[in-house]
Design a protein around this motif. Structure first.
Motif, PDB file in Angstrom:
ATOM      1  N   ASP A   1      26.919 -12.436  40.595  1.00 42.39           N
ATOM      2  CA  ASP A   1      25.582 -12.084  40.112  1.00 42.39           C
ATOM      3  C   ASP A   1      24.866 -11.404  41.275  1.00 42.39           C
ATOM      4  O   ASP A   1      24.862 -11.917  42.387  1.00 42.39           O
ATOM      5  N   GLN A   2      24.275 -10.249  41.019  1.00 44.57           N
ATOM      6  CA  GLN A   2      23.589  -9.505  42.068  1.00 44.57           C
ATOM      7  C   GLN A   2      22.139  -9.302  41.660  1.00 44.57           C
ATOM      8  O   GLN A   2      21.855  -8.814  40.563  1.00 44.57           O
ATOM      9  N   PHE A   3      21.228  -9.663  42.550  1.00 47.60           N
ATOM     10  CA  PHE A   3      19.800  -9.507  42.305  1.00 47.60           C
ATOM     11  C   PHE A   3      19.244  -8.558  43.356  1.00 47.60           C
ATOM     12  O   PHE A   3      19.375  -8.791  44.551  1.00 47.60           O
ATOM     13  N   ASP A   4      18.624  -7.469  42.893  1.00 46.79           N
ATOM     14  CA  ASP A   4      18.114  -6.426  43.786  1.00 46.79           C
ATOM     15  C   ASP A   4      16.602  -6.344  43.627  1.00 46.79           C
ATOM     16  O   ASP A   4      16.096  -5.942  42.578  1.00 46.79           O
ATOM     17  N   ARG A   5      15.862  -6.735  44.683  1.00 50.91           N
ATOM     18  CA  ARG A   5      14.390  -6.699  44.632  1.00 50.91           C
ATOM     19  C   ARG A   5      13.851  -5.276  44.675  1.00 50.91           C
ATOM     20  O   ARG A   5      12.856  -4.976  44.039  1.00 50.91           O
ATOM     21  N   LYS A   6      14.520  -4.415  45.425  1.00 55.56           N
ATOM     22  CA  LYS A   6      14.040  -3.045  45.589  1.00 55.56           C
ATOM     23  C   LYS A   6      14.096  -2.291  44.260  1.00 55.56           C
ATOM     24  O   LYS A   6      13.148  -1.633  43.869  1.00 55.56           O
ATOM     25  N   LYS A   7      15.211  -2.398  43.554  1.00 56.75           N
ATOM     26  CA  LYS A   7      15.363  -1.726  42.261  1.00 56.75           C
ATOM     27  C   LYS A   7      14.808  -2.569  41.114  1.00 56.75           C
ATOM     28  O   LYS A   7      14.752  -2.090  39.984  1.00 56.75           O
ATOM     29  N   ARG A   8      14.436  -3.810  41.399  1.00 58.67           N
ATOM     30  CA  ARG A   8      13.948  -4.764  40.391  1.00 58.67           C
ATOM     31  C   ARG A   8      14.942  -4.852  39.233  1.00 58.67           C
ATOM     32  O   ARG A   8      14.612  -4.638  38.074  1.00 58.67           O
ATOM     33  N   ASN A   9      16.188  -5.180  39.619  1.00 56.66           N
ATOM     34  CA  ASN A   9      17.283  -5.182  38.668  1.00 56.66           C
ATOM     35  C   ASN A   9      18.230  -6.340  39.002  1.00 56.66           C
ATOM     36  O   ASN A   9      18.342  -6.741  40.150  1.00 56.66           O
ATOM     37  N   SER A  10      18.878  -6.860  37.986  1.00 59.95           N
ATOM     38  CA  SER A  10      19.913  -7.868  38.204  1.00 59.95           C
ATOM     39  C   SER A  10      21.194  -7.411  37.513  1.00 59.95           C
ATOM     40  O   SER A  10      21.157  -6.827  36.434  1.00 59.95           O
ATOM     41  N   LEU A  11      22.320  -7.685  38.144  1.00 56.10           N
ATOM     42  CA  LEU A  11      23.622  -7.241  37.667  1.00 56.10           C
ATOM     43  C   LEU A  11      24.536  -8.454  37.578  1.00 56.10           C
ATOM     44  O   LEU A  11      24.609  -9.249  38.508  1.00 56.10           O
ATOM     45  N   TYR A  12      25.222  -8.603  36.445  1.00 53.21           N
ATOM     46  CA  TYR A  12      26.116  -9.732  36.216  1.00 53.21           C
ATOM     47  C   TYR A  12      27.511  -9.195  35.917  1.00 53.21           C
ATOM     48  O   TYR A  12      27.671  -8.375  35.031  1.00 53.21           O
ATOM     49  N   PHE A  13      28.506  -9.693  36.651  1.00 51.84           N
ATOM     50  CA  PHE A  13      29.886  -9.264  36.443  1.00 51.84           C
ATOM     51  C   PHE A  13      30.788 -10.488  36.426  1.00 51.84           C
ATOM     52  O   PHE A  13      30.714 -11.335  37.307  1.00 51.84           O
ATOM     53  N   SER A  14      31.665 -10.571  35.407  1.00 47.10           N
ATOM     54  CA  SER A  14      32.652 -11.651  35.372  1.00 47.10           C
ATOM     55  C   SER A  14      33.968 -11.108  34.821  1.00 47.10           C
ATOM     56  O   SER A  14      33.987 -10.231  33.961  1.00 47.10           O
ATOM     57  N   LEU A  15      35.076 -11.659  35.339  1.00 50.72           N
ATOM     58  CA  LEU A  15      36.414 -11.234  34.933  1.00 50.72           C
ATOM     59  C   LEU A  15      36.827 -11.913  33.641  1.00 50.72           C
ATOM     60  O   LEU A  15      36.519 -13.078  33.416  1.00 50.72           O
ATOM     61  N   GLY A  16      37.548 -11.181  32.825  1.00 43.85           N
ATOM     62  CA  GLY A  16      38.135 -11.738  31.618  1.00 43.85           C
ATOM     63  C   GLY A  16      39.641 -11.806  31.781  1.00 43.85           C
ATOM     64  O   GLY A  16      40.167 -11.773  32.890  1.00 43.85           O
ATOM     65  N   ILE A  17      40.349 -11.893  30.677  1.00 44.69           N
ATOM     66  CA  ILE A  17      41.809 -11.913  30.713  1.00 44.69           C
ATOM     67  C   ILE A  17      42.285 -10.501  31.020  1.00 44.69           C
ATOM     68  O   ILE A  17      41.815  -9.531  30.429  1.00 44.69           O
ATOM     69  N   SER A  18      43.265 -10.372  31.916  1.00 45.22           N
ATOM     70  CA  SER A  18      43.594  -9.080  32.517  1.00 45.22           C
ATOM     71  C   SER A  18      44.059  -8.023  31.523  1.00 45.22           C
ATOM     72  O   SER A  18      43.681  -6.882  31.620  1.00 45.22           O
TER      73      SER A  18
END
Length: 134
Positions: free
Chosen positions: A97-114
């Protein structure tokens, strides 16, 4: 970088997600594998009408219906154990999970089955979830 560590700077905070490589998943997949092997050995012993392992007496268990049921549970346990081992190997659910104050944005990434390409990436602006502090 260790998956248990979080990373911070002035504007960005990254929180790593552990996924399915947890101690409890290793524990349960080993227990399930050993138990299913035991059920399969008892079912096979009752079919052959001789002890493959001296700990499990097969003369007391008839092949029909108890041996068939134990063999079925053994095979089903092996399938479930292999599923758990595959999720551990592919580390399903890991990501960040990435939270960016400058861009006021949050990014969520998770792996699934390959092989299904089910990895998930989503981005949400902060304004959507702002809390009114009046």
């Amino acid at each position: 970088m260790n998956m248990n560590m979080n990373w911070r700077s002035k504007d960005i905070w990254i929180e790593f997600l552990r996924g399915s490589r947890k101690t409890s998943n290793f524990f349960w997949s080993v227990i399930l594998f050993l138990g299913s092997i035991g059920f399969l050995v008892v079912g096979t012993s009752s079919y052959l009408d001789r002890n493959l392992i001296s700990v499990f007496p097969s003369q007391q268990i008839l092949f029909f219906p108890q041996g068939i049921v134990m063999s079925f549970y053994g095979i089903a346990g092996l399938f479930m154990s292999s599923y758990l081992w595959c999720t551990i190997f592919w580390n399903v659910g890991s990501g960040y999970d990435q939270f960016d104050r400058k861009k006021r944005n949050s990014l969520y990434f998770s792996l699934g089955i390959s092989w299904t390409k089910s990895s998930h990436l989503s981005s949400l602006p902060y304004e959507r979830y702002s809390i009114n502090q009046n």
